[in-house]
Design a protein around this motif. Structure first.
Motif, PDB file in Angstrom:
ATOM      1  N   LYS A  16       0.839  -1.200   0.000  1.00  0.00           N
ATOM      2  CA  LYS A  16       0.000   0.000   0.000  1.00  0.00           C
ATOM      3  C   LYS A  16       0.875   1.253   0.000  1.00  0.00           C
ATOM      4  O   LYS A  16       0.591   2.239  -0.693  1.00  0.00           O
ATOM      5  N   VAL A  17       1.934   1.216   0.802  1.00  0.00           N
ATOM      6  CA  VAL A  17       2.823   2.379   0.927  1.00  0.00           C
ATOM      7  C   VAL A  17       3.654   2.566  -0.333  1.00  0.00           C
ATOM      8  O   VAL A  17       3.735   3.678  -0.880  1.00  0.00           O
ATOM      9  N   THR A  18       4.286   1.508  -0.809  1.00  0.00           N
ATOM     10  CA  THR A  18       5.141   1.640  -1.993  1.00  0.00           C
ATOM     11  C   THR A  18       4.329   2.019  -3.228  1.00  0.00           C
ATOM     12  O   THR A  18       4.809   2.775  -4.083  1.00  0.00           O
ATOM     13  N   ASP A  19       3.102   1.517  -3.321  1.00  0.00           N
ATOM     14  CA  ASP A  19       2.237   1.905  -4.440  1.00  0.00           C
ATOM     15  C   ASP A  19       1.889   3.390  -4.370  1.00  0.00           C
ATOM     16  O   ASP A  19       1.850   4.083  -5.398  1.00  0.00           O
ATOM     17  N   ALA A  20       1.630   3.899  -3.154  1.00  0.00           N
ATOM     18  CA  ALA A  20       1.320   5.321  -2.989  1.00  0.00           C
ATOM     19  C   ALA A  20       2.519   6.184  -3.349  1.00  0.00           C
ATOM     20  O   ALA A  20       2.381   7.223  -4.008  1.00  0.00           O
ATOM     21  N   ILE A  21       3.701   5.764  -2.918  1.00  0.00           N
ATOM     22  CA  ILE A  21       4.922   6.506  -3.243  1.00  0.00           C
ATOM     23  C   ILE A  21       5.104   6.579  -4.758  1.00  0.00           C
ATOM     24  O   ILE A  21       5.390   7.643  -5.318  1.00  0.00           O
ATOM     25  N   ALA A  22       4.919   5.451  -5.428  1.00  0.00           N
ATOM     26  CA  ALA A  22       5.072   5.408  -6.883  1.00  0.00           C
ATOM     27  C   ALA A  22       4.007   6.257  -7.583  1.00  0.00           C
ATOM     28  O   ALA A  22       4.304   6.995  -8.532  1.00  0.00           O
ATOM     29  N   ALA A  23       2.770   6.153  -7.115  1.00  0.00           N
ATOM     30  CA  ALA A  23       1.666   6.892  -7.739  1.00  0.00           C
ATOM     31  C   ALA A  23       1.832   8.398  -7.614  1.00  0.00           C
ATOM     32  O   ALA A  23       1.372   9.161  -8.474  1.00  0.00           O
ATOM     33  N   HIS A  24       2.499   8.841  -6.559  1.00  0.00           N
ATOM     34  CA  HIS A  24       2.653  10.275  -6.312  1.00  0.00           C
ATOM     35  C   HIS A  24       4.054  10.779  -6.649  1.00  0.00           C
ATOM     36  O   HIS A  24       4.514  11.785  -6.112  1.00  0.00           O
ATOM     37  N   GLY A  25       4.723  10.078  -7.552  1.00  0.00           N
ATOM     38  CA  GLY A  25       5.968  10.575  -8.098  1.00  0.00           C
ATOM     39  C   GLY A  25       7.173  10.479  -7.195  1.00  0.00           C
ATOM     40  O   GLY A  25       8.138  11.229  -7.367  1.00  0.00           O
ATOM     41  N   GLY A  26       7.153   9.580  -6.222  1.00  0.00           N
ATOM     42  CA  GLY A  26       8.299   9.374  -5.353  1.00  0.00           C
ATOM     43  C   GLY A  26       8.138   9.907  -3.949  1.00  0.00           C
ATOM     44  O   GLY A  26       8.872   9.516  -3.039  1.00  0.00           O
ATOM     45  N   THR A  27       7.184  10.818  -3.751  1.00  0.00           N
ATOM     46  CA  THR A  27       6.917  11.361  -2.412  1.00  0.00           C
ATOM     47  C   THR A  27       5.416  11.446  -2.202  1.00  0.00           C
ATOM     48  O   THR A  27       4.720  12.145  -2.955  1.00  0.00           O
ATOM     49  N   THR A  28       4.913  10.765  -1.208  1.00  0.00           N
ATOM     50  CA  THR A  28       3.486  10.772  -0.921  1.00  0.00           C
ATOM     51  C   THR A  28       3.211  11.438   0.423  1.00  0.00           C
ATOM     52  O   THR A  28       4.109  11.963   1.072  1.00  0.00           O
ATOM     53  N   LEU A  29       1.958  11.413   0.838  1.00  0.00           N
ATOM     54  CA  LEU A  29       1.497  12.102   2.048  1.00  0.00           C
ATOM     55  C   LEU A  29       0.986  11.107   3.075  1.00  0.00           C
ATOM     56  O   LEU A  29       0.229  10.192   2.730  1.00  0.00           O
ATOM     57  N   LEU A  30       1.402  11.287   4.324  1.00  0.00           N
ATOM     58  CA  LEU A  30       0.784  10.595   5.458  1.00  0.00           C
ATOM     59  C   LEU A  30      -0.047  11.636   6.185  1.00  0.00           C
ATOM     60  O   LEU A  30       0.484  12.548   6.812  1.00  0.00           O
ATOM     61  N   SER A  31      -1.362  11.507   6.083  1.00  0.00           N
ATOM     62  CA  SER A  31      -2.280  12.511   6.596  1.00  0.00           C
ATOM     63  C   SER A  31      -2.653  12.192   8.040  1.00  0.00           C
ATOM     64  O   SER A  31      -3.151  11.110   8.338  1.00  0.00           O
ATOM     65  N   THR A  32      -2.417  13.149   8.948  1.00  0.00           N
ATOM     66  CA  THR A  32      -2.660  12.899  10.361  1.00  0.00           C
ATOM     67  C   THR A  32      -3.392  14.086  10.980  1.00  0.00           C
ATOM     68  O   THR A  32      -4.064  14.835  10.286  1.00  0.00           O
ATOM     69  N   GLY A  33      -3.299  14.255  12.305  1.00  0.00           N
ATOM     70  CA  GLY A  33      -4.075  15.301  12.960  1.00  0.00           C
ATOM     71  C   GLY A  33      -5.553  14.996  12.836  1.00  0.00           C
ATOM     72  O   GLY A  33      -5.986  13.842  12.950  1.00  0.00           O
ATOM     73  N   ILE A  34      -6.343  16.017  12.545  1.00  0.00           N
ATOM     74  CA  ILE A  34      -7.793  15.856  12.444  1.00  0.00           C
ATOM     75  C   ILE A  34      -8.181  14.903  11.316  1.00  0.00           C
ATOM     76  O   ILE A  34      -9.223  14.252  11.367  1.00  0.00           O
ATOM     77  N   THR A  35      -7.318  14.763  10.316  1.00  0.00           N
ATOM     78  CA  THR A  35      -7.614  13.868   9.196  1.00  0.00           C
ATOM     79  C   THR A  35      -7.280  12.417   9.507  1.00  0.00           C
ATOM     80  O   THR A  35      -7.568  11.532   8.704  1.00  0.00           O
ATOM     81  N   GLY A  36      -6.661  12.172  10.663  1.00  0.00           N
ATOM     82  CA  GLY A  36      -6.328  10.807  11.041  1.00  0.00           C
ATOM     83  C   GLY A  36      -7.285  10.199  12.036  1.00  0.00           C
ATOM     84  O   GLY A  36      -7.565   8.997  11.977  1.00  0.00           O
ATOM     85  N   ASP A  37      -7.803  11.035  12.967  1.00  0.00           N
ATOM     86  CA  ASP A  37      -8.617  10.456  14.042  1.00  0.00           C
ATOM     87  C   ASP A  37     -10.105  10.741  13.912  1.00  0.00           C
ATOM     88  O   ASP A  37     -10.906  10.159  14.630  1.00  0.00           O
ATOM     89  N   ASP A  38     -10.504  11.624  13.005  1.00  0.00           N
ATOM     90  CA  ASP A  38     -11.921  11.894  12.759  1.00  0.00           C
ATOM     91  C   ASP A  38     -12.293  11.247  11.428  1.00  0.00           C
ATOM     92  O   ASP A  38     -11.772  11.633  10.375  1.00  0.00           O
ATOM     93  N   ALA A  39     -13.172  10.270  11.461  1.00  0.00           N
ATOM     94  CA  ALA A  39     -13.494   9.505  10.259  1.00  0.00           C
ATOM     95  C   ALA A  39     -14.026  10.376   9.134  1.00  0.00           C
ATOM     96  O   ALA A  39     -13.806  10.084   7.954  1.00  0.00           O
ATOM     97  N   ARG A  40     -14.723  11.463   9.466  1.00  0.00           N
ATOM     98  CA  ARG A  40     -15.244  12.352   8.423  1.00  0.00           C
ATOM     99  C   ARG A  40     -14.116  13.019   7.649  1.00  0.00           C
ATOM    100  O   ARG A  40     -14.125  13.077   6.416  1.00  0.00           O
ATOM    101  N   PHE A  41     -13.128  13.519   8.374  1.00  0.00           N
ATOM    102  CA  PHE A  41     -12.012  14.193   7.727  1.00  0.00           C
ATOM    103  C   PHE A  41     -11.043  13.177   7.102  1.00  0.00           C
ATOM    104  O   PHE A  41     -10.388  13.483   6.108  1.00  0.00           O
ATOM    105  N   ALA A  42     -10.954  11.998   7.685  1.00  0.00           N
ATOM    106  CA  ALA A  42     -10.145  10.943   7.071  1.00  0.00           C
ATOM    107  C   ALA A  42     -10.689  10.602   5.690  1.00  0.00           C
ATOM    108  O   ALA A  42      -9.937  10.468   4.715  1.00  0.00           O
ATOM    109  N   LEU A  43     -12.009  10.474   5.593  1.00  0.00           N
ATOM    110  CA  LEU A  43     -12.629  10.165   4.307  1.00  0.00           C
ATOM    111  C   LEU A  43     -12.416  11.305   3.316  1.00  0.00           C
ATOM    112  O   LEU A  43     -12.164  11.065   2.127  1.00  0.00           O
ATOM    113  N   ALA A  44     -12.500  12.542   3.792  1.00  0.00           N
ATOM    114  CA  ALA A  44     -12.259  13.691   2.913  1.00  0.00           C
ATOM    115  C   ALA A  44     -10.835  13.655   2.358  1.00  0.00           C
ATOM    116  O   ALA A  44     -10.603  13.918   1.170  1.00  0.00           O
ATOM    117  N   ALA A  45      -9.871  13.321   3.219  1.00  0.00           N
ATOM    118  CA  ALA A  45      -8.480  13.232   2.778  1.00  0.00           C
ATOM    119  C   ALA A  45      -8.316  12.139   1.730  1.00  0.00           C
ATOM    120  O   ALA A  45      -7.628  12.325   0.717  1.00  0.00           O
TER     121      ALA A  45
END
Length: 279
Positions: A16-45
């Motif tokens: 999952k991680v290596t595919d994301a890195i490849a899909a985003h050109g070598g650098t991807t995003l790990l989304s945290t804070g409000i986007t990690g623990d609130d399911a509504r914002f996680a889905l938005a991310a």
């Protein structure tokens, strides 16, 4: 009995991680804070393209107003008081909303360098894995502790991400290393004890969201880490929409962003409330 099964689970999570890195050109995003623990914002991310999420116990302490904390700095002091079961439920809920293809790493009491005795146990690793976690998000401060955690996590199908900190950091979010040479040495040690993703704390945490370009010394430390290991690498702390391109320029694989999202969400609420109350 489950050694092979859990190896396959870890391999699927890593993909999952290596595919994301490849899909985003070598650098991807790990989304945290409000986007990690609130399911509504996680889905938005996720709908916007994020493939990696990170709920963690200090963010939950802040979100729940535990002991009246209103800043992440204050939340770090009481994070160990958040119940493990609370974090298990957060993982379970976020997983149910975002689906099986999204990578979730989770920080729980005991996975950080806590101020009180807070062990991370095999039962907890099992529970997180069953709840839908792919990895344990750690901020341990010694290689010995990291090896113990990695051994427990791998047994139950969890990967491990860990970080290198600076000795002068306000909160010790990893194994301390000052010079680029020391960073490289610690990074190699992390890989040797089984850490699956290795990150650097930039030292710009929280206040760093107002910064522009990343300091030269941070770039040197990042590049030293990246060159010394073969596992995916991360940068965390104060990364925002202004300085993220400088971080990408180092060759790091994953940018961990949380406070920037929190600030944007808070400002959006403030502005919208003001709009409704205008007369």
């Amino acid at each position: 009995m489950i050694i092979g099964d859990m190896q396959r689970k870890r391999e699927f999570s890593l993909k999952k991680v290596t595919d994301a890195i490849a899909a985003h050109g070598g650098t991807t995003l790990l989304s945290t804070g409000i986007t990690g623990d609130d399911a509504r914002f996680a889905l938005a991310a996720v709908k916007a393209g994020a493939r990696l999420l990170e709920p963690n116990h200090p963010a939950v302490a802040l979100a729940r107003g535990h002991r009246g904390v209103t800043t992440m700095h204050a939340a770090e002091d009481v994070r160990h008081e958040i119940a493990f079961e609370e974090m298990r439920k957060v993982v379970e809920g976020v997983r149910a909303v975002v689906g099986p293809e999204i990578f979730i790493t989770v920080g729980v009491p005991g996975s950080f360098t806590e101020t009180m005795p807070t062990p991370f146990t095999e039962d907890q690793a099992y529970a997180l894995s069953r709840a839908g976690a792919d990895s344990l998000h750690t901020h341990k401060s010694t290689l010995q502790d990291l090896k113990e955690v990695a051994d427990i996590c791998h047994k139950y199908g969890l990967l491990v991400d860990a970080y290198i900190a600076h000795p002068s950091d306000r909160h010790l979010f990893g194994v301390p290393a000052e010079t680029p040479e020391q960073v490289a040495e610690i990074a190699k040690g992390m890989q040797d004890v089984g850490v699956d993703f290795i990150g650097l704390m930039t030292g710009m945490s929280y206040e760093g969201v107002a910064a522009g370009e990343i300091p030269g010394v941070v770039r040197q430390r990042l590049e030293a880490m990246i060159k010394s290991v073969s596992v995916p690498t991360l940068a965390e702390g104060g990364i925002n929409a202004v300085n993220f391109k400088d971080c990408i320029g180092t060759g790091v694989n994953i940018l961990v962003v949380g406070t920037a999202f929190d600030d944007i969400a808070r400002k959006a609420v403030e502005q919208t409330v003001e709009t409704f109350l205008q007369r």
